[in-house]
Design an enzyme around this catalytic site. Structure first.
Site: not given
Length: 815
Positions: A555, A579, A609, A611, A613, A664, A667, A682
């Site tokens: 979420t 986050k 930060v 996704a 990666l 998507g 947010e 981030k």
């Protein structure tokens, strides 16, 4: 010659007794049999309750006595033809009349002595054996009834009498020498003293009866027929992956039975050990299964740990104080007191400093033992030389058992490190010099987790089970569940990971299934779940107390982020793409990291930060290797990169933002992305992971949004505001175009300061050709001074975010 023993479940009712008859009929074709039976299912407990009610002078004892009577009559009526019932019914009535008289005596005097209680409870086996023998006769089996009290002689320690083996063996051998019958039926559990008074051999004593007979007649084998297919590597009711042990040694079986393996009564092996008579544990309901063979020689040399067992309802008794150090006789007094009180000590440990003695006893004996010890050491306690006895209840003992453990180094370390990783606190440790078992006292609530954790470590080819509790099943959550289902087989075969989803929750519903939720139909099942409640969700996760538990937050919810601490404090790992927690107040961030260390529960947030990666993981490795971050430059918003890469002369800004939301990339509230808050979080997380102490308000935000857009209070108003500011956004684009530049939203950390903002990027810069929703991070360090370490790739989207969460789960699995 064989001795067969059938336990209470095997003779629980008429249907089960028919199965027993089939087994006996088959076995008796080539063997002379001695068949020992327990009481009908539940009868011993009924007799104990009836005796208690009678001793309390409660006339309700007559009702429970009536239940006992009816149970036996019903079995007779179902098993024996009406024309042949009269003899056994008369015999039953005679014995039941005697039993009723004994109970009436207890009612009149208002008590039951141990001697009287032995007479009463022994009727369970006496009645069942007579009924079963009569049934065998009607089925054409050549059989006789023999009262065990005439053969097995004991002392007068009522309740758990000690056998006089010399007299007993002579009695059995004399009987056997003249016995020509194919099948002899005997009641288990009961015996008699040399004076002729009825005694019992302790609960579970029917196994012992059979072993005594087997030793006396030099049987070829003792078969214990029960409701499970042998001795298991762990209790199969608690450990679903437990398997039957094909072969096991006498010593291993004794250790396992002592530590709670209820398939076998602990004293059973002793009478037949010297004669090396094998024991075969078989399943009455699955007679063709191999079961477990217990003998002197086994084939278990390649597996040092043969089984894991446990005893519940244990209490720790501790006596400690400076007055114990160097004083001879303290231990002697301690154990003498317990002996006088007939308190059995299950486990002992004493500190080398002689400052304390700690023992484990049955919880039912704890208060009695404490009272006696405090009385015995009253003088020392009065002088403050010794503290009053300390009781710790709600404990349990777990034990690793195996003959060959002594020849394998490091087993203790593996056992304790495995438990420690799941925060199973060990209170006491004991290991005998023979090294056939390693025992530890733990909290009773941790038993299931401990057994499963150890079984996984020692028996399941190191396949590690991860139990996931997933909050949020929208775009990212749904993709994540799909990836787990898709990769399940690969993970098990190649990474030795078995991932189960135990719980799911969205904002409306939640679903728990301890055995694991089917990921083929999770949507339908969740729809039929109970009302969502985050506190109830946490309490259920905690109460399940499963090993390798991981809370997964998909979420962007502040309230959910605030629950991480309570999960970590219960040794439940946290994996999140949310986050908020890691970018909250620095004190909270630090607390979560510290809780993770203190409770050995990983807290991973790689997807915070970039996704999917490996940005944070790479950063951690740089720091761990001794490098130091000096500067970070990054495009960290896949959504903003998507927006500015698709915003041109042919597309209005508001249209591109709507498209990003629909696909998507943003947010749920796009203002979080466009306002720069998301990027600020981030870069803050990267700065903190680099070892710097920053707060969100320390980051300079050079916003490109007009004030009217920032002031909106809901998503639709925000989109309306973007449309009204069309000229503002068009001007930003035209300015960059005229300067042969491209718009990129850049985050920078340099010399302890951080900023975010929209910048015009020239063609020579690494950011210029960043396409689609990609992210890029440039790490400048003391090692990477001129040419930075670059990480580049898709930084937004449900699929890649889900894969990042998945990667964190795998990191925990390999932890």
């Amino acid at each position: 010659m064989k001795v067969l023993k059938f336990g209470g479940t095997s003779v629980a009712n008429a249907e089960n007794i028919q199965l027993v008859k089939n087994i006996v009929q088959k076995e008796s074709t080539n063997n002379q049999l001695y068949v020992v039976v327990s009481a009908l299912g539940g009868v011993t407990d009924l007799l104990l309750n009836t005796a208690y009610l009678a001793s309390q002078q409660k006339e309700a004892y007559l009702e429970t006595f009536g239940i006992v009577e009816q149970k036996h009559i019903e079995v007779v009526k179902k098993l024996i033809p009406v024309t042949r019932q009269s003899a056994i019914m008369s015999e039953l009535k005679r014995e039941l009349n005697i039993l009723e008289t004994l109970l009436e005596g207890a009612f009149l005097i208002g008590e039951t002595t141990p001697k009287l209680l032995d007479k009463i409870v022994g009727y369970g086996e006496l009645l069942s054996s007579k009924v079963i023998q009569a049934y065998f006769v009607t089925e054409g089996i050549s059989s006789v009834f023999k009262d065990s009290r005439e053969l097995i002689k004991t002392n007068e320690q009522f309740g758990k009498a000690q056998v006089n083996f010399e007299v007993t063996h002579q009695n059995i051998q004399d009987y056997s020498a003249h016995n020509q019958t194919d099948v002899t039926l005997l009641p288990g559990f009961i015996a008699s003293s040399l004076k002729g008074d009825s005694t019992t051999l302790g609960r579970g004593g029917s196994d012992y009866t059979a072993a005594i007979l087997a030793a006396a007649v030099n049987a070829d084998v003792l078969e214990i027929w029960t409701d499970v297919s042998g001795m298991f590597t762990a209790n199969p009711k608690l450990v679903k992956q437990a398997v039957a042990i094909k072969e096991i040694s006498y010593q291993e079986a004794m250790e396992l039975s002592h530590f709670g393996a209820k398939v076998l009564y602990p004293p059973t092996i002793q009478p037949i050990l010297e004669k090396e008579i094998p024991i075969h544990i078989k399943n009455t309901f699955l007679p063709n299964e191999k079961g477990t063979r217990i003998s002197k020689n086994t084939n278990g040399k390649n597996r040092p740990v043969r089984g894991i067992s446990h005893i519940e309802n244990i209490s720790l008794l501790s006596l400690e104080g400076p007055g114990m150090v160097g004083v001879p006789g303290i231990s002697k007094r301690f154990f003498e007191v317990l002996s006088y009180q007939k308190v059995s000590v299950v486990l002992i440990t004493q500190a080398s400093s002689e400052h304390s003695i700690c023992v484990a006893v049955a919880t039912e004996d704890a208060e009695k033992a404490k009272k006696a010890l405090d009385h015995s050491f009253a003088y020392e306690i009065s002088l403050n030389q010794i503290k009053p006895t300390i009781i710790e209840n709600d404990q349990a003992i777990i034990a690793l058992v195996g003959d060959n453990m002594k020849s394998h180094q490091g087993l203790s370390g593996k056992m304790f490190s495995t438990l420690g990783k799941n925060n199973v606190n060990i209170r006491v440790i004991a290991q005998g010099a023979s090294e056939k078992n390693i025992s530890a006292v733990i909290k009773k609530v941790d038993v299931k987790k401990a057994l499963n954790t150890l079984h996984e470590r020692f028996f399941e080819e190191n396949i590690k089970q991860l139990n996931l509790f997933v909050m949020g099943v929208g775009n990212v959550g749904a993709k994540f569940l799909n990836q787990i289902e898709q990769q399940k087989k690969y993970l098990k075969e190649n990474l030795k990971l078995n991932i189960r989803v135990i719980a799911l929750s969205n904002s409306k519903k939640m679903l728990f299934q301890e055995g694991g939720i089917s990921l083929n139909s999770w949507r339908e099942n969740l729809e039929n779940g109970e009302k969502a409640d985050k506190e109830l969700f946490f309490n259920k996760v905690k109460s399940l107390n499963l090993r390798n538990s991981i809370f997964v937050d998909n979420t962007a919810n502040q309230v959910i982020a605030n629950t991480y601490a309570q999960y970590l404090k219960n040794s439940i790992s946290v994996v999140t793409c949310n986050k908020i927690a890691s970018s909250s107040a620095y004190q909270n961030y630090q607390e979560l990291k510290q809780l993770s260390r203190d409770y050995n529960a990983p807290f991973l947030f790689e997807t915070n930060v970039g996704a999917g990666l490996p940005i944070i993981d790479t950063l951690k490795n740089l720091i761990a290797s001794g490098d130091k971050i000096t500067k970070i430059q990054a495009v960290l918003s896949g959504s903003l990169n998507f927006v500015f890469n698709n915003f041109d002369d042919n597309h209005e800004f508001v249209e591109v933002v709507r498209q990003a939301q629909t696909e998507g990339y943003t947010e749920p509230d796009p203002k979080i992305d466009l306002s720069g808050i998301d990027v600020m979080r981030k870069i803050l997380i990267l700065a903190r992971e680099s070892g710097y102490q920053l707060e969100l308000e320390d980051i300079k935000n050079k916003s490109f949004l007009p004030e009217s857009c920032l002031a909106t209070e809901n998503v639709e108003d925000f989109f309306t505001s973007l449309a009204t500011q069309k000229e503002h956004f068009n001007q930003l684009y035209q300015n960059a175009k005229e300067n042969n530049s491209r718009l990129k939203y850049v985050a920078e950390f340099n010399n302890g300061e951080a900023s975010v903002g929209l910048e015009e990027i020239v063609q020579q810069h690494p950011f210029y050709n960043l396409e689609g929703k990609d992210n890029i991070v440039l790490f400048y360090t003391e090692r990477y001074t001129e040419q930075p370490l670059i990480i580049k790739g898709a930084g937004a989207g449900a699929d890649v975010t889900a894969s990042g969460i998945f990667a964190d789960i795998i990191r925990i699995g390999n932890y």
